[in-house]
Design an enzyme around this catalytic site. Structure first.
Site, short mmCIF file in Angstrom:
data_model
loop_
_atom_site.label_atom_id
_atom_site.label_comp_id
_atom_site.label_asym_id
_atom_site.label_seq_id
_atom_site.Cartn_x
_atom_site.Cartn_y
_atom_site.Cartn_z
N GLU A 50 39.99 40.94 42.97
CA GLU A 50 40.09 40.06 41.60
C GLU A 50 38.85 39.32 41.55
OE1 GLU A 50 44.55 39.35 40.33
OE2 GLU A 50 44.10 37.89 41.89
N ASP A 51 38.64 39.04 40.20
CA ASP A 51 37.45 38.33 39.68
C ASP A 51 36.16 38.23 40.32
OD1 ASP A 51 39.94 37.31 38.74
OD2 ASP A 51 39.70 35.31 39.20
N CYS A 89 42.76 38.93 33.86
CA CYS A 89 43.61 40.04 34.53
C CYS A 89 44.58 40.69 33.70
CB CYS A 89 44.06 39.36 35.89
SG CYS A 89 45.41 37.90 35.84
N ASP A 296 39.00 43.56 39.11
CA ASP A 296 40.08 43.69 37.64
C ASP A 296 39.35 43.19 36.39
OD1 ASP A 296 40.14 41.08 38.53
OD2 ASP A 296 42.32 40.96 38.05
N HIS A 297 38.23 42.40 36.84
CA HIS A 297 37.38 42.12 35.68
C HIS A 297 36.16 41.36 36.17
CE1 HIS A 297 39.06 37.91 36.25
NE2 HIS A 297 39.98 38.56 35.99
#
Length: 587
Positions: A50-51, A89, A296-297
Protein backbone atom coordinates in the site's frame (compact mmCIF):
# COMPACT_ATOMS: atom_id res chain seq x y z
CA UNK A 1 -35.16 -21.66 -19.39
CA UNK A 2 -33.42 -18.82 -21.22
CA UNK A 3 -31.20 -18.11 -18.22
CA UNK A 4 -30.28 -21.76 -17.83
CA UNK A 5 -29.37 -22.02 -21.50
CA UNK A 6 -27.16 -18.96 -21.20
CA UNK A 7 -25.31 -20.53 -18.26
CA UNK A 8 -24.86 -23.75 -20.20
CA UNK A 9 -23.41 -21.77 -23.10
CA UNK A 10 -20.97 -19.93 -20.81
CA UNK A 11 -19.79 -23.15 -19.25
CA UNK A 12 -19.33 -24.72 -22.66
CA UNK A 13 -17.09 -21.79 -23.62
CA UNK A 14 -15.10 -22.18 -20.40
CA UNK A 15 -14.58 -25.89 -21.04
CA UNK A 16 -13.36 -25.22 -24.56
CA UNK A 17 -10.87 -22.49 -23.66
CA UNK A 18 -9.50 -24.54 -20.76
CA UNK A 19 -7.94 -26.88 -23.30
CA UNK A 20 -6.18 -24.10 -25.16
CA UNK A 21 -2.53 -23.43 -24.50
CA UNK A 22 -1.54 -20.02 -23.20
CA UNK A 23 1.29 -17.60 -24.00
CA UNK A 24 2.99 -14.88 -21.93
CA UNK A 25 4.75 -11.73 -23.05
CA UNK A 26 7.49 -10.20 -20.94
CA UNK A 27 9.31 -7.87 -23.27
CA UNK A 28 8.50 -4.33 -24.26
CA UNK A 29 7.23 -5.41 -27.66
CA UNK A 30 3.77 -6.97 -27.27
CA UNK A 31 4.42 -9.91 -29.59
CA UNK A 32 7.07 -11.50 -27.37
CA UNK A 33 5.90 -14.60 -25.49
CA UNK A 34 7.36 -17.13 -23.10
CA UNK A 35 7.12 -20.80 -24.04
CA UNK A 36 3.57 -22.10 -23.96
CA UNK A 37 4.82 -25.52 -22.89
CA UNK A 38 6.39 -24.22 -19.66
CA UNK A 39 3.29 -24.19 -17.43
CA UNK A 40 -0.04 -25.42 -18.75
CA UNK A 41 -2.14 -23.40 -16.32
CA UNK A 42 0.02 -21.12 -14.17
CA UNK A 43 -0.77 -20.10 -10.63
CA UNK A 44 -1.15 -16.34 -10.20
CA UNK A 45 0.17 -14.60 -7.07
CA UNK A 46 -0.38 -10.88 -6.45
CA UNK A 47 1.82 -9.25 -3.80
CA UNK A 48 0.15 -5.89 -3.14
CA UNK A 49 1.74 -3.22 -0.96
CA UNK A 50 0.00 0.00 0.00
CA UNK A 51 0.88 3.64 -0.55
CA UNK A 52 4.22 3.16 -2.29
CA UNK A 53 5.87 5.05 -5.12
CA UNK A 54 8.70 3.33 -7.05
CA UNK A 55 11.26 4.05 -4.29
CA UNK A 56 13.25 0.84 -4.74
CA UNK A 57 16.53 -0.07 -6.40
CA UNK A 58 15.03 -1.53 -9.61
CA UNK A 59 13.69 1.99 -10.27
CA UNK A 60 16.92 3.78 -9.39
CA UNK A 61 16.28 4.57 -5.71
CA UNK A 62 19.15 3.04 -3.72
CA UNK A 63 18.30 4.67 -0.38
CA UNK A 64 17.81 1.26 1.20
CA UNK A 65 18.18 -2.36 0.14
CA UNK A 66 15.06 -4.45 -0.49
CA UNK A 67 16.68 -7.77 -1.37
CA UNK A 68 13.45 -9.72 -1.90
CA UNK A 69 11.93 -7.21 -4.28
CA UNK A 70 15.27 -6.72 -6.05
CA UNK A 71 15.58 -10.47 -6.55
CA UNK A 72 12.12 -10.53 -8.14
CA UNK A 73 13.35 -7.83 -10.52
CA UNK A 74 16.49 -9.81 -11.36
CA UNK A 75 14.31 -12.80 -12.19
CA UNK A 76 11.43 -10.84 -13.71
CA UNK A 77 10.33 -7.87 -15.79
CA UNK A 78 10.33 -4.37 -14.30
CA UNK A 79 7.57 -2.23 -15.77
CA UNK A 80 8.54 1.43 -15.57
CA UNK A 81 5.37 3.30 -16.61
CA UNK A 82 2.55 1.90 -14.50
CA UNK A 83 -0.24 4.08 -13.06
CA UNK A 84 -3.19 3.66 -10.77
CA UNK A 85 -6.49 5.25 -11.78
CA UNK A 86 -6.67 7.19 -8.52
CA UNK A 87 -4.30 8.40 -5.80
CA UNK A 88 -6.18 6.51 -3.11
CA UNK A 89 -6.94 2.87 -2.38
CA UNK A 90 -10.67 2.09 -2.72
CA UNK A 91 -11.16 3.54 -6.23
CA UNK A 92 -7.90 1.94 -7.37
CA UNK A 93 -8.94 -1.43 -5.99
CA UNK A 94 -12.29 -1.10 -7.77
CA UNK A 95 -10.36 -0.73 -11.03
CA UNK A 96 -8.19 -3.76 -10.24
CA UNK A 97 -11.20 -5.92 -9.38
CA UNK A 98 -13.28 -5.00 -12.43
CA UNK A 99 -10.97 -3.79 -15.21
CA UNK A 100 -13.09 -0.62 -15.37
CA UNK A 101 -12.40 3.04 -14.63
CA UNK A 102 -13.90 3.87 -11.21
CA UNK A 103 -15.42 7.15 -12.42
CA UNK A 104 -17.39 5.18 -15.02
CA UNK A 105 -19.54 3.31 -12.49
CA UNK A 106 -19.71 5.40 -9.33
CA UNK A 107 -16.61 4.04 -7.61
CA UNK A 108 -14.41 7.15 -7.44
CA UNK A 109 -15.62 8.93 -4.29
CA UNK A 110 -13.54 7.84 -1.29
CA UNK A 111 -15.52 6.03 0.07
CA UNK A 112 -19.02 5.35 -1.19
CA UNK A 113 -20.21 4.25 2.26
CA UNK A 114 -18.29 6.60 4.57
CA UNK A 115 -18.56 10.13 6.00
CA UNK A 116 -22.32 10.19 5.52
CA UNK A 117 -22.63 12.35 8.63
CA UNK A 118 -20.64 15.05 6.82
CA UNK A 119 -22.00 14.68 3.29
CA UNK A 120 -25.60 14.12 4.32
CA UNK A 121 -25.79 11.38 1.70
CA UNK A 122 -26.85 7.77 2.11
CA UNK A 123 -24.26 5.03 1.99
CA UNK A 124 -24.21 3.43 -1.45
CA UNK A 125 -22.21 1.06 -3.61
CA UNK A 126 -20.71 1.42 -7.06
CA UNK A 127 -22.71 -0.38 -9.75
CA UNK A 128 -20.79 -1.62 -12.81
CA UNK A 129 -22.32 -3.05 -15.98
CA UNK A 130 -24.92 -5.75 -15.37
CA UNK A 131 -22.71 -8.48 -16.80
CA UNK A 132 -19.65 -7.39 -14.79
CA UNK A 133 -18.04 -9.82 -12.39
CA UNK A 134 -14.97 -9.53 -10.20
CA UNK A 135 -11.74 -10.86 -11.64
CA UNK A 136 -11.73 -13.59 -8.99
CA UNK A 137 -15.13 -14.79 -10.18
CA UNK A 138 -13.97 -15.09 -13.79
CA UNK A 139 -10.95 -17.07 -12.63
CA UNK A 140 -13.15 -19.42 -10.62
CA UNK A 141 -15.17 -20.02 -13.76
CA UNK A 142 -11.91 -20.97 -15.44
CA UNK A 143 -11.07 -23.55 -12.81
CA UNK A 144 -8.98 -21.50 -10.34
CA UNK A 145 -9.05 -21.57 -6.56
CA UNK A 146 -9.12 -17.95 -5.39
CA UNK A 147 -7.82 -16.63 -2.06
CA UNK A 148 -7.61 -13.05 -0.81
CA UNK A 149 -5.55 -12.18 2.25
CA UNK A 150 -6.77 -9.75 3.72
CA UNK A 151 -8.02 -6.41 2.36
CA UNK A 152 -11.04 -5.92 0.10
CA UNK A 153 -12.18 -2.25 -0.15
CA UNK A 154 -13.74 -2.39 -3.63
CA UNK A 155 -16.42 0.34 -3.22
CA UNK A 156 -19.01 -2.44 -3.34
CA UNK A 157 -19.70 -5.52 -1.27
CA UNK A 158 -18.18 -8.58 -2.88
CA UNK A 159 -20.57 -11.47 -3.58
CA UNK A 160 -20.32 -14.24 -1.00
CA UNK A 161 -18.57 -16.56 -3.44
CA UNK A 162 -16.32 -13.93 -5.02
CA UNK A 163 -13.42 -15.70 -3.32
CA UNK A 164 -13.08 -19.29 -2.23
CA UNK A 165 -11.60 -17.71 0.89
CA UNK A 166 -11.06 -14.10 1.92
CA UNK A 167 -9.61 -12.92 5.20
CA UNK A 168 -6.50 -13.21 7.37
CA UNK A 169 -6.39 -17.01 7.01
CA UNK A 170 -6.76 -17.19 3.23
CA UNK A 171 -3.99 -19.16 1.54
CA UNK A 172 -3.34 -21.18 -1.60
CA UNK A 173 -2.52 -24.16 0.64
CA UNK A 174 -6.23 -24.68 1.27
CA UNK A 175 -7.04 -25.35 -2.38
CA UNK A 176 -7.92 -28.80 -3.78
CA UNK A 177 -4.79 -30.58 -4.98
CA UNK A 178 -5.78 -30.49 -8.65
CA UNK A 179 -6.55 -26.75 -8.87
CA UNK A 180 -4.33 -23.84 -9.88
CA UNK A 181 -4.69 -20.78 -7.69
CA UNK A 182 -5.12 -17.03 -7.87
CA UNK A 183 -3.96 -15.64 -4.53
CA UNK A 184 -3.70 -12.02 -3.38
CA UNK A 185 -1.63 -11.09 -0.34
CA UNK A 186 -2.00 -7.49 0.86
CA UNK A 187 0.74 -5.77 2.87
CA UNK A 188 -0.36 -2.69 4.81
CA UNK A 189 2.81 -1.84 6.76
CA UNK A 190 3.61 0.87 4.17
CA UNK A 191 0.17 2.52 4.57
CA UNK A 192 0.17 6.24 5.42
CA UNK A 193 -1.01 5.39 8.94
CA UNK A 194 2.41 3.77 9.37
CA UNK A 195 3.74 7.34 9.66
CA UNK A 196 1.49 8.20 12.63
CA UNK A 197 2.96 8.56 16.08
CA UNK A 198 3.59 6.61 18.19
CA UNK A 199 5.47 4.68 15.54
CA UNK A 200 5.05 0.93 15.17
CA UNK A 201 4.10 -1.87 12.78
CA UNK A 202 0.53 -3.11 12.55
CA UNK A 203 0.41 -6.31 14.57
CA UNK A 204 -1.87 -8.08 12.10
CA UNK A 205 0.85 -7.77 9.46
CA UNK A 206 3.05 -10.28 11.28
CA UNK A 207 0.64 -12.94 9.98
CA UNK A 208 2.73 -13.07 6.80
CA UNK A 209 5.50 -14.80 8.70
CA UNK A 210 3.17 -17.72 9.49
CA UNK A 211 0.40 -17.30 6.91
CA UNK A 212 -1.01 -20.82 7.17
CA UNK A 213 -1.01 -21.08 10.98
CA UNK A 214 -4.60 -20.26 11.88
CA UNK A 215 -4.05 -20.49 15.63
CA UNK A 216 -1.22 -17.93 15.62
CA UNK A 217 -3.10 -15.54 13.35
CA UNK A 218 -6.21 -15.78 15.50
CA UNK A 219 -4.24 -14.35 18.43
CA UNK A 220 -3.32 -11.21 16.49
CA UNK A 221 -5.45 -8.06 16.92
CA UNK A 222 -6.85 -7.10 13.52
CA UNK A 223 -7.64 -3.43 14.05
CA UNK A 224 -5.11 -1.27 12.16
CA UNK A 225 -4.52 0.90 15.22
CA UNK A 226 -3.07 -2.08 17.10
CA UNK A 227 0.65 -1.56 16.52
CA UNK A 228 3.90 -2.71 18.03
CA UNK A 229 5.37 -0.59 20.80
CA UNK A 230 8.13 1.78 19.56
CA UNK A 231 10.72 -0.03 21.67
CA UNK A 232 9.72 -3.35 20.08
CA UNK A 233 9.58 -2.11 16.50
CA UNK A 234 12.48 -3.26 14.32
CA UNK A 235 14.81 -0.58 13.01
CA UNK A 236 15.95 -1.86 9.63
CA UNK A 237 17.16 1.51 8.36
CA UNK A 238 19.91 3.48 10.11
CA UNK A 239 18.65 6.73 11.60
CA UNK A 240 21.49 8.67 9.94
CA UNK A 241 20.42 7.63 6.43
CA UNK A 242 20.41 10.55 3.98
CA UNK A 243 17.05 10.93 2.22
CA UNK A 244 16.26 12.66 -1.05
CA UNK A 245 13.39 14.86 0.11
CA UNK A 246 11.12 15.95 -2.75
CA UNK A 247 11.06 19.73 -3.37
CA UNK A 248 7.39 20.08 -2.38
CA UNK A 249 8.28 19.07 1.21
CA UNK A 250 10.48 21.03 3.64
CA UNK A 251 13.76 19.58 4.84
CA UNK A 252 13.18 19.51 8.60
CA UNK A 253 13.84 16.93 11.34
CA UNK A 254 10.14 15.96 11.44
CA UNK A 255 10.02 15.38 7.69
CA UNK A 256 13.26 13.41 7.76
CA UNK A 257 11.82 11.22 10.51
CA UNK A 258 8.75 10.51 8.39
CA UNK A 259 11.03 9.67 5.47
CA UNK A 260 12.87 7.26 7.77
CA UNK A 261 9.58 5.66 8.82
CA UNK A 262 8.49 5.33 5.19
CA UNK A 263 11.67 3.47 4.22
CA UNK A 264 11.75 1.44 7.43
CA UNK A 265 8.20 0.30 6.73
CA UNK A 266 9.27 -0.69 3.23
CA UNK A 267 12.19 -2.70 4.60
CA UNK A 268 9.85 -4.56 6.95
CA UNK A 269 7.46 -5.24 4.07
CA UNK A 270 10.31 -6.68 2.02
CA UNK A 271 10.85 -9.23 4.79
CA UNK A 272 7.14 -10.06 4.89
CA UNK A 273 7.15 -10.63 1.14
CA UNK A 274 10.17 -12.89 1.54
CA UNK A 275 8.16 -15.08 3.94
CA UNK A 276 5.36 -15.54 1.40
CA UNK A 277 7.78 -16.33 -1.41
CA UNK A 278 9.56 -18.86 0.81
CA UNK A 279 6.24 -20.61 1.39
CA UNK A 280 5.80 -20.77 -2.38
CA UNK A 281 9.24 -22.32 -2.76
CA UNK A 282 8.62 -24.75 0.10
CA UNK A 283 5.54 -25.96 -1.78
CA UNK A 284 7.60 -26.40 -4.98
CA UNK A 285 5.37 -23.86 -6.76
CA UNK A 286 7.83 -21.03 -7.41
CA UNK A 287 8.36 -21.93 -11.07
CA UNK A 288 4.72 -22.77 -11.64
CA UNK A 289 3.54 -19.32 -10.61
CA UNK A 290 3.33 -15.89 -12.23
CA UNK A 291 4.17 -13.40 -9.46
CA UNK A 292 3.06 -9.76 -9.63
CA UNK A 293 4.47 -7.25 -7.15
CA UNK A 294 2.90 -3.78 -7.17
CA UNK A 295 1.48 -0.98 -5.01
CA UNK A 296 -2.17 0.12 -4.89
CA UNK A 297 -1.19 3.75 -5.69
CA UNK A 298 1.63 6.23 -5.09
CA UNK A 299 3.36 7.32 -1.90
CA UNK A 300 1.99 7.95 1.62
CA UNK A 301 3.31 11.47 2.19
CA UNK A 302 1.40 14.76 1.85
CA UNK A 303 1.13 15.88 -1.78
CA UNK A 304 1.47 12.23 -2.79
CA UNK A 305 -1.50 10.15 -1.68
CA UNK A 306 -4.89 11.36 -2.99
CA UNK A 307 -3.26 13.60 -5.62
CA UNK A 308 -3.19 12.80 -9.33
CA UNK A 309 0.33 14.01 -9.83
CA UNK A 310 2.69 11.13 -10.59
CA UNK A 311 3.62 11.13 -6.89
CA UNK A 312 0.11 9.79 -6.21
CA UNK A 313 -0.39 7.63 -9.30
CA UNK A 314 2.90 6.07 -10.40
CA UNK A 315 3.60 2.65 -8.91
CA UNK A 316 6.14 -0.14 -9.20
CA UNK A 317 5.18 -3.32 -11.05
CA UNK A 318 7.48 -6.32 -11.27
CA UNK A 319 6.32 -9.59 -12.83
CA UNK A 320 8.27 -12.81 -12.40
CA UNK A 321 7.28 -15.44 -14.91
CA UNK A 322 7.87 -19.19 -14.39
CA UNK A 323 11.52 -20.19 -14.65
CA UNK A 324 12.54 -16.52 -14.58
CA UNK A 325 11.82 -16.03 -18.26
CA UNK A 326 12.76 -12.55 -19.50
CA UNK A 327 14.47 -12.08 -16.11
CA UNK A 328 16.30 -8.83 -15.54
CA UNK A 329 14.54 -6.96 -18.36
CA UNK A 330 12.43 -3.82 -18.29
CA UNK A 331 9.33 -2.72 -20.15
CA UNK A 332 8.63 0.96 -20.78
CA UNK A 333 5.05 0.68 -22.07
CA UNK A 334 2.29 2.68 -20.41
CA UNK A 335 0.14 0.44 -18.23
CA UNK A 336 -3.01 1.32 -16.29
CA UNK A 337 -4.66 -0.48 -13.38
CA UNK A 338 -7.62 -1.21 -15.67
CA UNK A 339 -5.22 -3.43 -17.65
CA UNK A 340 -4.50 -5.83 -14.78
CA UNK A 341 -7.79 -7.78 -14.95
CA UNK A 342 -7.84 -8.39 -18.72
CA UNK A 343 -4.15 -9.27 -18.70
CA UNK A 344 -4.62 -11.80 -15.90
CA UNK A 345 -7.51 -13.39 -17.78
CA UNK A 346 -5.35 -13.58 -20.89
CA UNK A 347 -2.57 -15.25 -18.90
CA UNK A 348 -4.85 -18.17 -18.06
CA UNK A 349 -6.51 -18.34 -21.47
CA UNK A 350 -9.87 -16.97 -20.33
CA UNK A 351 -11.89 -14.65 -22.60
CA UNK A 352 -11.79 -10.91 -21.84
CA UNK A 353 -15.29 -9.47 -21.25
CA UNK A 354 -16.32 -6.64 -23.54
CA UNK A 355 -17.30 -4.28 -20.72
CA UNK A 356 -13.72 -4.05 -19.42
CA UNK A 357 -11.98 -0.76 -20.24
CA UNK A 358 -8.46 -2.16 -19.94
CA UNK A 359 -6.33 -4.07 -22.38
CA UNK A 360 -4.06 -7.09 -22.28
CA UNK A 361 -0.39 -6.05 -22.04
CA UNK A 362 1.18 -9.51 -21.89
CA UNK A 363 -0.52 -11.86 -24.32
CA UNK A 364 -2.57 -15.02 -24.51
CA UNK A 365 -1.58 -18.64 -24.53
CA UNK A 366 -3.71 -19.45 -27.54
CA UNK A 367 -1.19 -17.80 -29.86
CA UNK A 368 -2.62 -14.29 -30.14
CA UNK A 369 -0.54 -11.34 -29.01
CA UNK A 370 -1.02 -8.49 -26.57
CA UNK A 371 -2.91 -5.36 -27.48
CA UNK A 372 -0.98 -2.56 -29.12
CA UNK A 373 0.79 -0.42 -26.50
CA UNK A 374 -1.52 2.20 -25.07
CA UNK A 375 -0.82 5.85 -25.82
CA UNK A 376 -2.35 7.29 -22.66
CA UNK A 377 -3.24 6.57 -19.06
CA UNK A 378 -6.15 8.30 -17.31
CA UNK A 379 -6.97 9.20 -13.73
CA UNK A 380 -9.60 10.95 -11.64
CA UNK A 381 -10.02 12.54 -8.20
CA UNK A 382 -13.32 13.35 -6.51
CA UNK A 383 -14.39 13.26 -2.84
CA UNK A 384 -11.91 12.29 -0.15
CA UNK A 385 -13.64 11.62 3.16
CA UNK A 386 -15.70 14.76 3.82
CA UNK A 387 -14.14 17.00 1.15
CA UNK A 388 -15.01 17.04 -2.52
CA UNK A 389 -13.02 18.07 -5.57
CA UNK A 390 -13.33 17.15 -9.26
CA UNK A 391 -10.12 16.61 -11.22
CA UNK A 392 -9.33 14.52 -14.30
CA UNK A 393 -5.94 13.71 -15.81
CA UNK A 394 -4.52 12.16 -18.95
CA UNK A 395 -0.86 11.35 -19.57
CA UNK A 396 1.35 10.03 -22.32
CA UNK A 397 4.94 8.99 -21.72
CA UNK A 398 6.02 12.61 -21.48
CA UNK A 399 3.21 15.06 -20.81
CA UNK A 400 0.51 15.12 -18.12
CA UNK A 401 -2.67 17.15 -18.70
CA UNK A 402 -4.87 17.96 -15.71
CA UNK A 403 -8.32 19.52 -15.89
CA UNK A 404 -9.65 21.12 -12.71
CA UNK A 405 -13.44 21.33 -12.60
CA UNK A 406 -13.39 23.36 -9.39
CA UNK A 407 -10.71 25.99 -10.05
CA UNK A 408 -12.28 28.28 -7.46
CA UNK A 409 -11.06 26.02 -4.63
CA UNK A 410 -7.51 25.12 -3.73
CA UNK A 411 -5.77 21.77 -4.08
CA UNK A 412 -5.26 21.20 -0.37
CA UNK A 413 -8.19 19.52 1.39
CA UNK A 414 -8.11 19.39 5.21
CA UNK A 415 -8.56 15.63 5.46
CA UNK A 416 -8.26 14.90 9.17
CA UNK A 417 -6.79 11.43 8.65
CA UNK A 418 -3.88 12.87 6.67
CA UNK A 419 -3.32 15.54 9.30
CA UNK A 420 -2.22 12.84 11.73
CA UNK A 421 1.01 12.60 9.74
CA UNK A 422 3.75 14.72 11.37
CA UNK A 423 4.91 15.99 7.97
CA UNK A 424 1.41 17.32 7.28
CA UNK A 425 1.42 19.06 10.65
CA UNK A 426 4.83 20.50 9.82
CA UNK A 427 3.62 21.81 6.46
CA UNK A 428 0.66 23.54 8.08
CA UNK A 429 2.85 25.08 10.77
CA UNK A 430 5.35 26.41 8.24
CA UNK A 431 2.53 27.64 6.01
CA UNK A 432 1.05 29.62 8.86
CA UNK A 433 4.51 31.00 9.68
CA UNK A 434 5.06 32.03 6.06
CA UNK A 435 8.17 29.81 5.94
CA UNK A 436 7.42 27.61 2.89
CA UNK A 437 9.25 28.20 -0.40
CA UNK A 438 7.48 28.71 -3.73
CA UNK A 439 7.19 25.00 -4.55
CA UNK A 440 6.01 24.01 -1.07
CA UNK A 441 3.40 26.80 -1.17
CA UNK A 442 1.84 25.62 -4.43
CA UNK A 443 -0.34 22.99 -2.80
CA UNK A 444 -1.87 25.67 -0.53
CA UNK A 445 -2.95 28.09 -3.27
CA UNK A 446 -6.49 29.36 -2.79
CA UNK A 447 -7.35 28.65 -6.44
CA UNK A 448 -6.29 26.18 -9.12
CA UNK A 449 -5.73 26.84 -12.82
CA UNK A 450 -8.45 25.36 -15.01
CA UNK A 451 -5.83 23.43 -16.93
CA UNK A 452 -2.36 22.19 -16.11
CA UNK A 453 0.29 20.71 -18.37
CA UNK A 454 3.53 19.21 -17.14
CA UNK A 455 6.56 17.81 -18.91
CA UNK A 456 7.13 14.87 -16.58
CA UNK A 457 10.51 14.03 -18.12
CA UNK A 458 12.08 17.37 -17.22
CA UNK A 459 9.74 18.17 -14.34
CA UNK A 460 8.97 14.84 -12.61
CA UNK A 461 7.50 16.53 -9.53
CA UNK A 462 5.05 18.52 -11.70
CA UNK A 463 5.85 21.96 -10.37
CA UNK A 464 5.97 24.02 -13.59
CA UNK A 465 2.63 24.43 -15.33
CA UNK A 466 3.10 24.81 -19.10
CA UNK A 467 -0.57 25.14 -20.04
CA UNK A 468 -0.24 28.80 -21.03
CA UNK A 469 3.15 28.41 -22.70
CA UNK A 470 2.70 28.74 -26.49
CA UNK A 471 5.64 26.41 -27.11
CA UNK A 472 3.54 23.56 -25.69
CA UNK A 473 0.28 24.33 -27.47
CA UNK A 474 0.30 21.15 -29.55
CA UNK A 475 0.61 18.65 -26.66
CA UNK A 476 -1.98 20.70 -24.75
CA UNK A 477 -4.50 20.48 -27.60
CA UNK A 478 -3.77 16.80 -28.21
CA UNK A 479 -4.21 15.80 -24.57
CA UNK A 480 -7.26 18.03 -24.23
CA UNK A 481 -8.89 16.13 -27.12
CA UNK A 482 -7.91 12.80 -25.59
CA UNK A 483 -9.47 13.87 -22.30
CA UNK A 484 -12.76 14.66 -24.05
CA UNK A 485 -12.67 11.36 -25.95
CA UNK A 486 -12.05 9.35 -22.80
CA UNK A 487 -14.78 11.06 -20.76
CA UNK A 488 -17.28 10.40 -23.53
CA UNK A 489 -16.17 6.80 -23.99
CA UNK A 490 -16.62 5.85 -20.33
CA UNK A 491 -19.64 8.14 -19.79
CA UNK A 492 -17.97 10.08 -17.00
CA UNK A 493 -19.58 13.39 -15.98
CA UNK A 494 -16.98 15.19 -13.82
CA UNK A 495 -18.33 17.42 -11.06
CA UNK A 496 -21.69 15.67 -11.12
CA UNK A 497 -23.10 16.22 -7.62
CA UNK A 498 -22.77 13.01 -5.64
CA UNK A 499 -26.49 13.05 -4.86
CA UNK A 500 -27.18 13.07 -8.60
CA UNK A 501 -24.71 10.22 -9.05
CA UNK A 502 -26.57 8.14 -6.47
CA UNK A 503 -29.88 8.91 -8.21
CA UNK A 504 -28.33 7.70 -11.46
CA UNK A 505 -27.01 4.50 -9.90
CA UNK A 506 -30.32 3.80 -8.18
CA UNK A 507 -32.33 4.86 -11.27
CA UNK A 508 -34.25 7.47 -9.32
CA UNK A 509 -35.25 5.21 -6.44
CA UNK A 510 -34.99 6.39 -2.84
CA UNK A 511 -33.23 3.24 -1.67
CA UNK A 512 -30.45 1.01 -2.96
CA UNK A 513 -31.77 -1.62 -5.37
CA UNK A 514 -32.00 -5.16 -4.06
CA UNK A 515 -31.21 -8.34 -5.93
CA UNK A 516 -34.23 -10.57 -6.53
CA UNK A 517 -34.33 -13.71 -4.44
CA UNK A 518 -33.02 -16.79 -6.20
CA UNK A 519 -35.47 -19.21 -7.78
CA UNK A 520 -34.76 -22.87 -7.14
CA UNK A 521 -36.08 -25.88 -9.03
CA UNK A 522 -35.23 -29.56 -9.13
CA UNK A 523 -34.77 -31.81 -12.13
CA UNK A 524 -33.55 -35.42 -12.12
CA UNK A 525 -31.50 -35.16 -8.96
CA UNK A 526 -30.06 -31.75 -9.76
CA UNK A 527 -30.70 -28.31 -8.29
CA UNK A 528 -31.21 -25.47 -10.77
CA UNK A 529 -30.88 -21.89 -9.50
CA UNK A 530 -31.51 -18.52 -11.15
CA UNK A 531 -32.35 -14.91 -10.31
CA UNK A 532 -34.62 -12.48 -12.10
CA UNK A 533 -32.13 -9.64 -11.56
CA UNK A 534 -30.02 -9.19 -14.71
CA UNK A 535 -26.35 -9.73 -13.96
CA UNK A 536 -26.90 -11.38 -10.59
CA UNK A 537 -24.45 -14.06 -9.55
CA UNK A 538 -25.63 -16.91 -7.34
CA UNK A 539 -23.84 -18.40 -4.35
CA UNK A 540 -24.79 -21.50 -2.41
CA UNK A 541 -23.62 -23.60 0.50
CA UNK A 542 -24.66 -26.98 1.83
CA UNK A 543 -25.87 -27.56 5.39
CA UNK A 544 -25.13 -30.91 6.97
CA UNK A 545 -27.34 -32.73 9.45
CA UNK A 546 -26.01 -30.67 12.35
CA UNK A 547 -26.73 -27.47 10.38
CA UNK A 548 -23.03 -26.75 10.10
CA UNK A 549 -22.26 -24.48 7.18
CA UNK A 550 -19.81 -25.21 4.39
CA UNK A 551 -18.07 -22.43 2.45
CA UNK A 552 -20.06 -20.40 -0.04
CA UNK A 553 -19.56 -21.65 -3.60
CA UNK A 554 -20.18 -20.00 -6.94
CA UNK A 555 -23.12 -21.52 -8.78
CA UNK A 556 -22.13 -22.31 -12.36
CA UNK A 557 -24.00 -25.43 -13.41
CA UNK A 558 -26.90 -27.41 -11.89
CA UNK A 559 -25.87 -28.98 -8.59
CA UNK A 560 -25.95 -32.74 -8.15
CA UNK A 561 -27.79 -33.27 -4.88
CA UNK A 562 -29.09 -36.10 -2.72
CA UNK A 563 -32.60 -36.26 -1.36
CA UNK A 564 -32.92 -34.51 2.00
CA UNK A 565 -29.89 -32.28 1.44
CA UNK A 566 -30.34 -28.71 2.72
CA UNK A 567 -28.90 -25.85 0.68
CA UNK A 568 -28.71 -22.12 1.35
CA UNK A 569 -28.83 -19.92 -1.74
CA UNK A 570 -28.31 -16.16 -2.25
CA UNK A 571 -28.23 -13.96 -5.35
CA UNK A 572 -26.22 -10.75 -5.67
CA UNK A 573 -25.68 -8.26 -8.45
CA UNK A 574 -22.60 -6.13 -7.72
CA UNK A 575 -23.69 -2.75 -6.32
CA UNK A 576 -27.15 -4.01 -5.35
CA UNK A 577 -28.08 -5.28 -1.92
CA UNK A 578 -27.82 -9.03 -1.91
CA UNK A 579 -31.04 -11.00 -1.92
CA UNK A 580 -32.57 -12.70 1.06
CA UNK A 581 -31.02 -16.08 1.74
CA UNK A 582 -33.28 -18.92 0.62
CA UNK A 583 -33.02 -22.33 2.31
CA UNK A 584 -34.28 -25.34 0.39
CA UNK A 585 -34.42 -29.08 1.00
CA UNK A 586 -33.86 -31.41 -1.92
CA UNK A 587 -36.96 -33.62 -2.35
Amino acid sequence: MHKLSKRMYINLVVMIVSFLQLGVVAKAKPSAAFGADEVSQPNILWLVVEDMSPIIAPYGDHTIATPTISQLAKEGVTYTNVYSTSGVCAPSRAALATGMYPSAFGANHMRTHSDTDITGLPAYEAIPAADARMLSQYLQQHGYYTANNLKTDYQFKAPKSAWNESGPYAHWRKRPADKPFFAVFNFTTTHESGLFEPYGFRKIESRHYFSDDVAKIARLPQHPSAKSEPANTAMHVPKNTVFDIPPYLPDTPLVRRDMWKMYNNLAETDRQIAAIIQQLKDDDLYDQTVILFYSDHGGPLPRQKRLIYDSGLKVPLIIRFPNAQQGGTSDQRLISFVDFAPTTLALVGAPIPGHMHGQNFIGKRNGSVASMPREYIHAAADRFDGFTDAIRAVKDKRFKYIRNYRPEQGYYLPVSYREKIPTMQELLRLRDDGALDEFQRQWFRSRKPKEELFDTLTDPHELHNLAENEEYKQPLLRLRREMDRWLTAIKDTPNLPERALIDKLWQGADVQPKTASPEVSFLKGRVIISSQTPGASVSYRILDEAARESAWLMYQTPIKAQSGMKIEVVAHRIGFLESDIVTVSVP
